[in-house]
Design a protein around this motif. Structure first.
Motif, PDB file in Angstrom:
ATOM      1  N   THR B  76     -21.096 -45.663   0.441  1.00  0.00           N
ATOM      2  CA  THR B  76     -20.803 -44.488  -0.378  1.00  0.00           C
ATOM      3  C   THR B  76     -20.377 -44.763  -1.814  1.00  0.00           C
ATOM      4  OG1 THR B  76     -18.570 -44.550   0.482  1.00  0.00           O
ATOM      5  CG2 THR B  76     -20.138 -43.101   1.589  1.00  0.00           C
ATOM      6  N   HIS B  77     -20.161 -46.022  -2.136  1.00  0.00           N
ATOM      7  CA  HIS B  77     -19.659 -46.354  -3.474  1.00  0.00           C
ATOM      8  C   HIS B  77     -18.350 -45.663  -3.794  1.00  0.00           C
ATOM      9  CE1 HIS B  77     -23.825 -47.641  -5.098  1.00  0.00           C
ATOM     10  NE2 HIS B  77     -23.464 -48.256  -4.012  1.00  0.00           N
ATOM     11  N   ASN B  78     -17.549 -45.500  -2.788  1.00  0.00           N
ATOM     12  CA  ASN B  78     -16.245 -44.905  -3.009  1.00  0.00           C
ATOM     13  C   ASN B  78     -15.188 -45.997  -2.936  1.00  0.00           C
ATOM     14  OD1 ASN B  78     -13.880 -43.426  -2.985  1.00  0.00           O
ATOM     15  ND2 ASN B  78     -14.047 -43.018  -0.785  1.00  0.00           N
ATOM     16  N   HIS B  79     -14.712 -46.409  -4.079  1.00  0.00           N
ATOM     17  CA  HIS B  79     -13.759 -47.508  -4.100  1.00  0.00           C
ATOM     18  C   HIS B  79     -12.340 -47.001  -4.280  1.00  0.00           C
ATOM     19  CE1 HIS B  79     -17.308 -49.735  -4.152  1.00  0.00           C
ATOM     20  NE2 HIS B  79     -17.555 -49.644  -5.437  1.00  0.00           N
ATOM     21  N   ASN B  80     -12.145 -45.724  -3.994  1.00  0.00           N
ATOM     22  CA  ASN B  80     -10.843 -45.135  -4.271  1.00  0.00           C
ATOM     23  C   ASN B  80      -9.847 -45.259  -3.124  1.00  0.00           C
ATOM     24  OD1 ASN B  80     -12.072 -44.500  -6.592  1.00  0.00           O
ATOM     25  ND2 ASN B  80     -12.246 -42.309  -6.209  1.00  0.00           N
ATOM     26  N   HIS B  81      -9.966 -46.328  -2.383  1.00  0.00           N
ATOM     27  CA  HIS B  81      -8.986 -46.549  -1.329  1.00  0.00           C
ATOM     28  C   HIS B  81      -7.855 -47.423  -1.870  1.00  0.00           C
ATOM     29  CE1 HIS B  81     -12.266 -49.565  -0.949  1.00  0.00           C
ATOM     30  NE2 HIS B  81     -11.234 -50.363  -1.066  1.00  0.00           N
ATOM     31  N   ILE B  82      -6.837 -47.599  -1.050  1.00  0.00           N
ATOM     32  CA  ILE B  82      -5.677 -48.394  -1.462  1.00  0.00           C
ATOM     33  C   ILE B  82      -5.941 -49.885  -1.296  1.00  0.00           C
ATOM     34  CG2 ILE B  82      -3.363 -49.016  -0.682  1.00  0.00           C
ATOM     35  CD1 ILE B  82      -2.637 -46.193  -0.474  1.00  0.00           C
ATOM     36  N   HIS B  83      -5.402 -50.652  -2.222  1.00  0.00           N
ATOM     37  CA  HIS B  83      -5.423 -52.098  -2.077  1.00  0.00           C
ATOM     38  C   HIS B  83      -4.004 -52.588  -1.856  1.00  0.00           C
ATOM     39  CE1 HIS B  83      -9.147 -51.330  -4.446  1.00  0.00           C
ATOM     40  NE2 HIS B  83      -9.619 -52.093  -3.486  1.00  0.00           N
ATOM     41  N   PHE B  84      -3.879 -53.526  -0.952  1.00  0.00           N
ATOM     42  CA  PHE B  84      -2.555 -54.052  -0.673  1.00  0.00           C
ATOM     43  C   PHE B  84      -2.434 -55.469  -1.198  1.00  0.00           C
ATOM     44  CE2 PHE B  84       0.942 -55.904   1.598  1.00  0.00           C
ATOM     45  CZ  PHE B  84       1.868 -54.870   1.636  1.00  0.00           C
ATOM     46  N   SER B  85      -1.391 -55.684  -1.983  1.00  0.00           N
ATOM     47  CA  SER B  85      -1.182 -56.988  -2.601  1.00  0.00           C
ATOM     48  C   SER B  85       0.073 -57.623  -2.034  1.00  0.00           C
ATOM     49  CB  SER B  85      -1.047 -56.772  -4.113  1.00  0.00           C
ATOM     50  OG  SER B  85      -0.673 -57.948  -4.754  1.00  0.00           O
ATOM     51  N   CYS B  86      -0.120 -58.714  -1.280  1.00  0.00           N
ATOM     52  CA  CYS B  86       1.028 -59.357  -0.630  1.00  0.00           C
ATOM     53  C   CYS B  86       1.766 -60.264  -1.604  1.00  0.00           C
ATOM     54  CB  CYS B  86       0.607 -60.155   0.595  1.00  0.00           C
ATOM     55  SG  CYS B  86       1.998 -60.986   1.399  1.00  0.00           S
ATOM     56  N   CYS B  89       1.870 -64.207   0.253  1.00  0.00           N
ATOM     57  CA  CYS B  89       0.675 -65.063   0.294  1.00  0.00           C
ATOM     58  C   CYS B  89      -0.314 -64.721  -0.823  1.00  0.00           C
ATOM     59  CB  CYS B  89      -0.003 -64.978   1.651  1.00  0.00           C
ATOM     60  SG  CYS B  89      -0.762 -63.386   2.024  1.00  0.00           S
ATOM     61  N   LYS B  90       0.055 -63.770  -1.668  1.00  0.00           N
ATOM     62  CA  LYS B  90      -0.744 -63.414  -2.850  1.00  0.00           C
ATOM     63  C   LYS B  90      -2.126 -62.854  -2.523  1.00  0.00           C
ATOM     64  CE  LYS B  90       2.510 -64.988  -5.496  1.00  0.00           C
ATOM     65  NZ  LYS B  90       3.401 -64.007  -6.143  1.00  0.00           N
ATOM     66  N   SER B  91      -2.339 -62.506  -1.276  1.00  0.00           N
ATOM     67  CA  SER B  91      -3.646 -61.970  -0.909  1.00  0.00           C
ATOM     68  C   SER B  91      -3.758 -60.490  -1.263  1.00  0.00           C
ATOM     69  CB  SER B  91      -3.876 -62.152   0.585  1.00  0.00           C
ATOM     70  OG  SER B  91      -3.010 -61.299   1.297  1.00  0.00           O
ATOM     71  N   VAL B  92      -4.956 -60.090  -1.627  1.00  0.00           N
ATOM     72  CA  VAL B  92      -5.224 -58.686  -1.906  1.00  0.00           C
ATOM     73  C   VAL B  92      -6.267 -58.190  -0.915  1.00  0.00           C
ATOM     74  CG1 VAL B  92      -6.142 -57.035  -3.568  1.00  0.00           C
ATOM     75  CG2 VAL B  92      -4.682 -58.906  -4.348  1.00  0.00           C
ATOM     76  N   THR B  93      -5.940 -57.130  -0.214  1.00  0.00           N
ATOM     77  CA  THR B  93      -6.812 -56.634   0.841  1.00  0.00           C
ATOM     78  C   THR B  93      -7.168 -55.168   0.613  1.00  0.00           C
ATOM     79  OG1 THR B  93      -5.174 -57.803   2.185  1.00  0.00           O
ATOM     80  CG2 THR B  93      -7.070 -56.891   3.331  1.00  0.00           C
ATOM     81  N   CYS B  94      -8.392 -54.811   0.954  1.00  0.00           N
ATOM     82  CA  CYS B  94      -8.792 -53.415   0.913  1.00  0.00           C
ATOM     83  C   CYS B  94      -8.315 -52.712   2.179  1.00  0.00           C
ATOM     84  CB  CYS B  94     -10.315 -53.284   0.864  1.00  0.00           C
ATOM     85  SG  CYS B  94     -11.068 -53.915  -0.619  1.00  0.00           S
ATOM     86  N   LEU B  95      -7.611 -51.622   2.013  1.00  0.00           N
ATOM     87  CA  LEU B  95      -7.272 -50.809   3.175  1.00  0.00           C
ATOM     88  C   LEU B  95      -8.198 -49.603   3.161  1.00  0.00           C
ATOM     89  CD1 LEU B  95      -3.382 -51.021   3.078  1.00  0.00           C
ATOM     90  CD2 LEU B  95      -5.015 -52.431   4.321  1.00  0.00           C
ATOM     91  N   GLU B  96      -9.377 -49.818   3.706  1.00  0.00           N
ATOM     92  CA  GLU B  96     -10.444 -48.838   3.539  1.00  0.00           C
ATOM     93  C   GLU B  96     -10.150 -47.491   4.183  1.00  0.00           C
ATOM     94  OE1 GLU B  96     -14.475 -50.065   3.925  1.00  0.00           O
ATOM     95  OE2 GLU B  96     -13.931 -52.170   3.992  1.00  0.00           O
ATOM     96  N   ASN B  97      -9.313 -47.530   5.198  1.00  0.00           N
ATOM     97  CA  ASN B  97      -9.090 -46.289   5.931  1.00  0.00           C
ATOM     98  C   ASN B  97      -7.962 -45.439   5.353  1.00  0.00           C
ATOM     99  OD1 ASN B  97     -11.127 -47.005   7.720  1.00  0.00           O
ATOM    100  ND2 ASN B  97      -9.702 -48.306   8.857  1.00  0.00           N
ATOM    101  N   VAL B  98      -7.272 -45.997   4.389  1.00  0.00           N
ATOM    102  CA  VAL B  98      -6.154 -45.259   3.820  1.00  0.00           C
ATOM    103  C   VAL B  98      -6.589 -44.539   2.543  1.00  0.00           C
ATOM    104  CG1 VAL B  98      -3.807 -45.405   2.970  1.00  0.00           C
ATOM    105  CG2 VAL B  98      -4.591 -47.000   4.722  1.00  0.00           C
ATOM    106  N   GLU B  99      -6.710 -43.257   2.639  1.00  0.00           N
ATOM    107  CA  GLU B  99      -7.108 -42.465   1.474  1.00  0.00           C
ATOM    108  C   GLU B  99      -5.887 -41.761   0.918  1.00  0.00           C
ATOM    109  OE1 GLU B  99      -9.801 -40.739  -0.215  1.00  0.00           O
ATOM    110  OE2 GLU B  99     -11.618 -41.611   0.663  1.00  0.00           O
TER     111      GLU B  99
END
Lengths: 125, 125
Positions: B76-86, B89-99
DNA sequence: CTTATTTTTGCAACAATGTTGCATTAAGTA
DNA sequence: TACTTAATGCAACATTGTTGCAAAAATAAG
């Protein structure tokens, strides 16, 4: 515990940020100060101001860093409101009244939030 | 209209990002590629991938820029989900289900969104 | 007001990140 | 295979941010 001093640079920079409608970048502050102090000093003052919760740091969608002072800076220290970044005039504004809501899976512990929305601001549309 | 070509560098970089659980920074990609191509090429490829909507750009609360490919990139080209930055461990993850939901004053026209939450991720807590 | 203490500053140097111009290389097409 | 144009490598530059250290300025004490 280290204590902080009120210097000319600090006062001037805080004034600039406080009196600005929009968030200011390091370089904008630098040119506004017009040689009042060194580039490095501005960085150090900005870090201090953020640590003392007198201003907050805003990262926009381009990765650019700006600094803003808002009403909540003076009271609740809640900087988790939305920031609006105008793609036309490049201004970044605090939308203090807009509180986003979201639900993370329980296992995530939230400590800080940065919500930036890009688009066209009222003045430019 | 310019057309795009499938080069080794582009394929490798896209593979790297697609197969990674977390978002990758330019320098992480550079060391993973281990000299396959120039530093500058990586920048240019990343820009192309973002333009072609094959990956999306994530700016975390520190101002660091990372790149990620998620399920919505392919659809869908919808990148408006939340990203979580730890922060650990400095990791950045897409939380695709969290709108996230929010309401802006009508006069603002929204075109892009960057929601990043910092804290401690499940693995680190 | 003067002195003493500690924070801030300025300067220089460095590091990380990102951009640009240009000649060369390689991908896709005819 | 040859042609056209996108993509690359290299060098140089721009921006942003950090660090060490001596000098200067701000507070506290006498």
């Amino acid at each position: 515990m280290k204590q902080t001093r009120n210097t000319t640079a600090k006062t001037e920079i805080l004034d600039l940020i406080s009196q600005s409608e929009v968030a200011l970048s390091h370089s904008e502050i630098q040119s506004a100060l017009d040689g009042l102090c060194d580039r490095v000093t501005i960085y150090r003052v900005l870090n201090r101001l953020v640590e003392e919760d007198l201003v907050h740091k805003v990262v926009n969608t381009d990765g650019g860093v700006k600094y803003a002072s808002c009403h909540s800076c003076a009271t609740t220290h809640n900087h988790n409101h939305i920031h609006f970044s105008c793609q036309k005039c490049k201004s970044v504004t605090c939308l203090e009244n807009v509180e986003p809501s979201f639900k993370l899976p329980k296992k995530y512990k939230v400590s800080e939030v940065n919500f930036t929305v890009s688009g066209i601001c009222p003045k430019c549309s």
